[in-house]
Design an enzyme around this catalytic site. Structure first.
Site, mmCIF file in Angstrom:
data_model
loop_
_atom_site.group_PDB
_atom_site.id
_atom_site.type_symbol
_atom_site.label_atom_id
_atom_site.label_comp_id
_atom_site.label_asym_id
_atom_site.label_seq_id
_atom_site.Cartn_x
_atom_site.Cartn_y
_atom_site.Cartn_z
ATOM 1 N N ARG A 103 6.956 -5.720 3.655
ATOM 2 C CA ARG A 103 5.579 -6.176 3.245
ATOM 3 C C ARG A 103 5.365 -6.314 1.817
ATOM 4 O O ARG A 103 5.515 -5.001 1.183
ATOM 5 C CB ARG A 103 4.471 -5.580 3.790
ATOM 6 N N ASP B 230 -8.195 -5.090 7.726
ATOM 7 C CA ASP B 230 -8.889 -6.250 6.641
ATOM 8 C C ASP B 230 -9.581 -7.152 7.118
ATOM 9 O O ASP B 230 -10.525 -7.751 6.846
ATOM 10 C CB ASP B 230 -7.739 -6.746 5.778
ATOM 11 N N HIS C 260 0.822 -1.180 -0.160
ATOM 12 C CA HIS C 260 -0.050 0.125 0.124
ATOM 13 C C HIS C 260 0.840 1.166 -0.113
ATOM 14 O O HIS C 260 0.230 2.342 -0.429
ATOM 15 C CB HIS C 260 -0.938 0.087 1.222
ATOM 16 N N GLU D 255 -5.649 -12.221 7.494
ATOM 17 C CA GLU D 255 -6.646 -10.947 7.345
ATOM 18 C C GLU D 255 -8.076 -11.200 6.520
ATOM 19 O O GLU D 255 -8.808 -10.197 6.270
ATOM 20 C CB GLU D 255 -6.067 -9.894 6.601
#
Length: 269
Positions: A72, A177, A47, A151
């Site tokens: 990540r 999430d 993200h 998630e």
């Protein structure tokens, strides 16, 4: 060889490690956070604004600042995971792992044979760890961590199967999430009771399976709660939030200027 304690060593010994989280592409911001005292700094390629080159620079600066580099990756990019380990990342967090097959493919990308399928070329990692090629090859499978994000409902339903993957080091919970999935998209409630219950059950299962557990936390209280549940990698503190908060605090200190500036120019500060 320079003696080094790895993130894997700390977590397996039961030591909680707090990581900050970085979205803004900058090598200096993660280094500042490392030098501020964070045990680890996580670069978000899912993200955040980081590409491969920016992430490699950030990993080096995190190590220079004395913290453990974590990345990540984007969803499903296992080839990138292997490249980042070559570049010195100590831990890779993989989002949206929803099945045993997902977990196997991710975990095997980080481990050398016979445990996994990683190919050989860890030149930057060898430099950053201070190891010889022989030392690195012998120790890398245990020093390198792969954490599968839990998630979704699908991941919870498949959790026992995911945790059964021997190559997988552990899991990392994304409460935001997870809350969206548990509520069928009707609520974003990462700090809610239903999410907390699910997080506690996930940690319990992970620990029972002999796996490491990490989680994203949005407050100091949640960090304390997570540690009590058995989580040992805890994210707390985001670069964008730090900058926004510090900017607002700084302007608040000179708020008395606002009226004078507005009257003189017809604008704000």
């Amino acid at each position: 060889m320079t003696e080094k304690q790895f993130l894997a060593d700390k977590m397996r010994s039961g030591q909680p490690v707090v990581t900050s989280w970085c979205f803004l592409r900058s090598a200096m911001i993660p280094e500042i956070l490392a030098r501020a005292g964070y045990g680890a700094v996580t670069i978000d390629m899912q993200h955040g604004m980081y590409d491969f080159d920016g992430t490699v620079d950030a990993v080096t600066h995190i190590a220079l600042g004395g913290a453990h580099p974590i990345v990540r990756i984007p969803v499903g990019d296992n080839a990138l995971a292997g490249r980042l380990i070559d570049m010195g990342a100590e831990c890779i967090i993989a989002p949206m792992i929803n099945s045993k097959a997902d977990a196997e493919a991710f975990a095997r990308a980080l481990k050398y044979p016979p445990v996994g399928d990683r190919s050989w070329s860890p030149r930057r990692a060898v430099m950053l760890t201070g190891q010889s090629n022989e030392e690195y090859l012998k120790a890398s499978n245990s020093q390198t961590l792969g954490l599968a994000m839990i998630e979704t409902r699908e991941a919870i339903d498949a959790l026992d199967d995911i945790l059964s993957v021997p190559e997988l080091d552990g899991i990392f919970v994304g409460p935001s999430d997870l809350s969206l999935s548990l509520s069928n998209g009707s609520a974003l409630d990462p700090n809610g009771e239903a999410t907390a219950r699910a997080c506690a059950e996930i940690a319990q299962k992970a620990l029972a399976a002999g796996k490491l557990a990490g989680i994203f936390c949005l407050s100091g209280e949640k960090v304390e709660e997570a540690v009590s549940m058995g989580y040992r990698l805890i994210s707390h503190g985001i670069d964008t939030v730090f900058i926004d908060s510090a900017a607002r605090d700084a302007l608040g200190e000179v708020s008395w200027l606002k009226d004078k500036v507005s009257k003189a120019s017809g604008t704000g500060y």
